[in-house]
Design a protein around this motif. Sequence first.
Motif, PDB file in Angstrom:
ATOM      1  N   TYR A  90      38.551  93.922  -9.027  1.00  0.00           N
ATOM      2  CA  TYR A  90      38.222  94.103  -7.649  1.00  0.00           C
ATOM      3  C   TYR A  90      37.837  95.347  -7.184  1.00  0.00           C
ATOM      4  N   SER A  91      37.384  96.306  -8.189  1.00  0.00           N
ATOM      5  CA  SER A  91      37.171  97.589  -7.999  1.00  0.00           C
ATOM      6  C   SER A  91      36.109  97.875  -6.725  1.00  0.00           C
ATOM      7  N   LEU A 136      47.620  89.708 -16.089  1.00  0.00           N
ATOM      8  CA  LEU A 136      48.078  91.019 -16.182  1.00  0.00           C
ATOM      9  C   LEU A 136      47.242  91.942 -15.421  1.00  0.00           C
ATOM     10  N   PRO A 137      47.953  92.910 -14.953  1.00  0.00           N
ATOM     11  CA  PRO A 137      46.825  93.879 -14.116  1.00  0.00           C
ATOM     12  C   PRO A 137      46.158  94.927 -15.022  1.00  0.00           C
ATOM     13  N   LEU A 138      45.018  95.177 -14.725  1.00  0.00           N
ATOM     14  CA  LEU A 138      44.187  96.237 -15.476  1.00  0.00           C
ATOM     15  C   LEU A 138      44.195  97.403 -14.656  1.00  0.00           C
ATOM     16  N   TYR A 139      44.754  98.618 -15.444  1.00  0.00           N
ATOM     17  CA  TYR A 139      44.542  99.927 -14.843  1.00  0.00           C
ATOM     18  C   TYR A 139      43.381 100.753 -15.140  1.00  0.00           C
ATOM     19  N   GLY A 140      43.174 101.631 -13.987  1.00  0.00           N
ATOM     20  CA  GLY A 140      42.039 102.718 -13.955  1.00  0.00           C
ATOM     21  C   GLY A 140      42.527 103.831 -14.620  1.00  0.00           C
ATOM     22  N   PRO A 171      45.647 103.705 -11.096  1.00  0.00           N
ATOM     23  CA  PRO A 171      45.417 102.709 -10.127  1.00  0.00           C
ATOM     24  C   PRO A 171      45.056 101.323 -10.569  1.00  0.00           C
ATOM     25  N   VAL A 172      45.493  99.865  -9.989  1.00  0.00           N
ATOM     26  CA  VAL A 172      45.209  98.672 -10.586  1.00  0.00           C
ATOM     27  C   VAL A 172      44.054  98.467  -9.966  1.00  0.00           C
ATOM     28  N   HIS A 173      42.958  97.996 -10.780  1.00  0.00           N
ATOM     29  CA  HIS A 173      41.852  97.573 -10.083  1.00  0.00           C
ATOM     30  C   HIS A 173      41.201  96.113 -10.632  1.00  0.00           C
ATOM     31  N   GLY A 174      42.184  95.624 -11.288  1.00  0.00           N
ATOM     32  CA  GLY A 174      41.477  94.215 -11.728  1.00  0.00           C
ATOM     33  C   GLY A 174      42.678  93.385 -12.446  1.00  0.00           C
ATOM     34  N   LEU A 175      42.401  92.119 -12.539  1.00  0.00           N
ATOM     35  CA  LEU A 175      43.369  91.282 -13.405  1.00  0.00           C
ATOM     36  C   LEU A 175      42.700  90.749 -14.492  1.00  0.00           C
ATOM     37  N   ILE A 176      43.493  90.494 -15.556  1.00  0.00           N
ATOM     38  CA  ILE A 176      43.193  89.657 -16.761  1.00  0.00           C
ATOM     39  C   ILE A 176      43.806  88.383 -16.799  1.00  0.00           C
ATOM     40  N   GLY A 177      43.024  87.098 -16.858  1.00  0.00           N
ATOM     41  CA  GLY A 177      43.651  85.977 -16.912  1.00  0.00           C
ATOM     42  C   GLY A 177      44.086  85.552 -18.423  1.00  0.00           C
ATOM     43  N   LEU A 178      45.468  85.156 -18.558  1.00  0.00           N
ATOM     44  CA  LEU A 178      46.009  85.051 -19.851  1.00  0.00           C
ATOM     45  C   LEU A 178      45.529  83.691 -20.281  1.00  0.00           C
ATOM     46  N   GLY A 215      58.490  72.091  -9.930  1.00  0.00           N
ATOM     47  CA  GLY A 215      59.585  72.953  -9.783  1.00  0.00           C
ATOM     48  C   GLY A 215      60.353  73.538 -11.108  1.00  0.00           C
ATOM     49  N   SER A 216      59.668  73.236 -12.280  1.00  0.00           N
ATOM     50  CA  SER A 216      60.541  73.626 -13.505  1.00  0.00           C
ATOM     51  C   SER A 216      59.396  74.914 -14.146  1.00  0.00           C
ATOM     52  N   PHE A 217      58.432  75.368 -13.741  1.00  0.00           N
ATOM     53  CA  PHE A 217      57.748  76.695 -14.284  1.00  0.00           C
ATOM     54  C   PHE A 217      57.434  77.404 -12.910  1.00  0.00           C
ATOM     55  N   HIS A 218      57.639  78.678 -13.006  1.00  0.00           N
ATOM     56  CA  HIS A 218      57.470  79.626 -11.980  1.00  0.00           C
ATOM     57  C   HIS A 218      56.489  80.880 -12.369  1.00  0.00           C
ATOM     58  N   PRO A 219      55.204  80.635 -12.168  1.00  0.00           N
ATOM     59  CA  PRO A 219      54.306  81.455 -12.317  1.00  0.00           C
ATOM     60  C   PRO A 219      54.552  82.990 -11.498  1.00  0.00           C
ATOM     61  N   VAL A 220      54.254  84.180 -12.276  1.00  0.00           N
ATOM     62  CA  VAL A 220      54.246  85.319 -11.609  1.00  0.00           C
ATOM     63  C   VAL A 220      52.582  85.918 -11.699  1.00  0.00           C
ATOM     64  N   LEU A 221      52.467  86.213 -10.313  1.00  0.00           N
ATOM     65  CA  LEU A 221      51.188  86.847 -10.115  1.00  0.00           C
ATOM     66  C   LEU A 221      51.201  88.373  -9.504  1.00  0.00           C
ATOM     67  N   ALA A 222      50.241  89.155  -9.352  1.00  0.00           N
ATOM     68  CA  ALA A 222      50.021  90.268  -8.805  1.00  0.00           C
ATOM     69  C   ALA A 222      49.198  90.376  -7.692  1.00  0.00           C
ATOM     70  N   ALA A 223      49.467  91.188  -6.515  1.00  0.00           N
ATOM     71  CA  ALA A 223      48.647  91.354  -5.113  1.00  0.00           C
ATOM     72  C   ALA A 223      48.796  92.746  -4.647  1.00  0.00           C
TER      73      ALA A 223
END
Length: 732
Positions: free
Chosen positions: A210-211, A182-186, A195-202, A274-282
């Motif tokens: 990444y700030s 999930l994105p972390l917001y400043g 602004p998005v400056h990081g990610l938190i691993g679920l 091909g049975s699960f489709h992860p979503v990431l942010a970039a």
Amino acid sequence: MSEKSSTHPGAAGRAPAADRPAALRNVVLVGHSGSGKTTLVEALALASGAVNRAGRVEDGGCLSDYDEIEHRQQRSVQLSLVPVDWGGIKINLLDTPGYADFVGELRAGLRAADAALFVVSAADGVAGATRMVWDECAAVGMPRALVVTHLEAARADFDEMTRRCAVTLAGEDPDAVLPLYLPLYGTPGADGHAPVHGLIGLLSQRVFDYSSGERTERAPTDEELPLIEAARNRLIEGIIAESEDESLMDRYLAGEEIDVKTLIGDLETAVARGSFHPVLAAAPAVDGAKQGLGTVELLELITGGFPTPSEREAPAVTGPDGSPRAGLGCDPEGPLAAEVVKTSSDPYVGRLSLVRIFSGTLRPDETVHVSGHGLTDRGHEDHDVDERVGALSAPFGKQQRPLPQAIAGDLACVAKLTRAETGDTLSAKDSPLLMEPWEMPDPLLPIAIRAHSKADEDKLSQGLARLVAEDPTMRLEHNQDTHQVVLWCMGEAHADVALERLRSRYGVQVDTVDHKVALRETFGGAAAGRGRHVKQSGGHGQFAICEIEVEPLPGGSGIEFVDKVVGGAVPRQFIPSVEKGVRAQAARGIAAGYPLVDIRVTLLDGKSHSVDSSDAAFQTAGALALREAAAQITIALLEPVADIRVLVPDEYVGPVLSDLSGRRGRVVGTEQSGAGRTLVRAEVPEIEVDRYAVDLRSLSHGTGRFSRGYLRHEPMPGQLAAKMRERVEVGA
């Protein structure tokens, strides 16, 4: 796909190499135009160390958008390969155009890849065309993941976009599309956007910040952990549902804490099959930064979760004659079987063929068999030839980095294959093979062209041949009825690029002209005519008289000639001459210059001269008789009618039916074709569907497809026929 930081130094200045298929990943980036695919490739190249500075699309300095046409149009128009290295794994990133006109390049990328990365913009959403490609990948079981870009946009919402992706793409199984981070917001700015400056691993419950311009890892704060609880539980449940360990769900529901390594292992397995489709942010790196947001996570997903070439089934193969051959395995020691997925021309090295090797090992300077079949309807000749492979290289922007060899599962550029075209198979010369071709979309927009000058005319044929050799979604037609050279393209943008390449690459300037539809003429009723050709101007004269009767026939009958002469009024040897003259005049047309068809011409009587009658004289008399008969009756124009089949989502059926009706179409039926899609069948005059490829795309927001085929000729309405005759008279 572990959630750990990587400090891989990259391999700037040399081509990444792989010595085994397990060390390869082939990934195609898919998404609508403007979603950020090219920018993402630059960010991944920077994060992997392949480049020291990411290029910008606006500046024309990207690794994948290096063509002059792409610089001018500010969009991708061709498939591009950018190989990078991450943790000892060579990743072949295939960047595809997002614009619908260049779907052929996308299909080639899907053929060359083993997994797909769908790029969606948080500001724009999921395009209908993206859903269509998703369904195609699902049909063949291709592993897929999603990347959400443009998180910096004011209206961007990662959670909402993830939900929309799950509903739009996964349909009945939305739990198969879930975020890994999930994105972390400043702190929100003056515009209220944070602004998005990081990610938190679920799974790991770690924060990747990444700030600072580089990825750093830390523990979450007490305020951050509650933000992921619901999403984490749903992700774990989704992974466990895909696990092959049936006891895992019972243990989880009983309150047991499942080990993170177990979850990651099951996740990687589900993604690869091909049975699960992860979503990431970039997000791209800011100026001076070494890593863009989410790029490390993406590289770890690709290397850890996407399949190796050995895990994907190779295309079916036969002998060039169609004889069955055993299936191929991804073995560098196996028989050579490779496929040309793209052909281009380089001003310095000549023709370059981008090749995917499915079996065996391709080496420079060896002789291979080149086999190409099945595209004769698009201007390609069937061919089976032996050719010597030139240098092997890996593209890196405008550069070509030399390769010593290319093993099974890899991609490489091959120089100097003069006969190889897109879709051709390369195999050992003593054991030739032919691969089953991938589906090529039909080009349905006709562009009639002519050479701009005599100098261009001399080079036109060769330039067009090279153009269609590079692009199998383009069809070259020399229309025998209209005497036009026609390029059939996917759309206007595709046509613009083709004509620009003719000019810039092959030095051929052409002009576009109105595309003509092959009309016909026929008699509106019965009529009689007398042809008299009598001339005496000294020496041998000319004498021929014939009388004919003409009557219309049913559509598709052609021209029928009947001899009913009695008493030798027309000598037997001259009756074929009359027929020849009638048919020649019919081919030239009577009223508007279109071929005359569907008539019966009966020769009733005539006269001859023992000295002055000749074959040529009776040919002329036959033509004159047909013209006189035509002057006494209405000549109807016949227009070709096409069998149109339109496949659209259900919500666009009404607009499509209304549009077809406005084109003088007759709808002959509708039927369901899969979930949420309808096939509309109609008969429409071809003159009304010249630009239907463009209009349907606009009408259906890029989600509609159609096919067309000749059905028959039928009478054109009188008002339209009169306009066509006026146009011919003005042109004359």
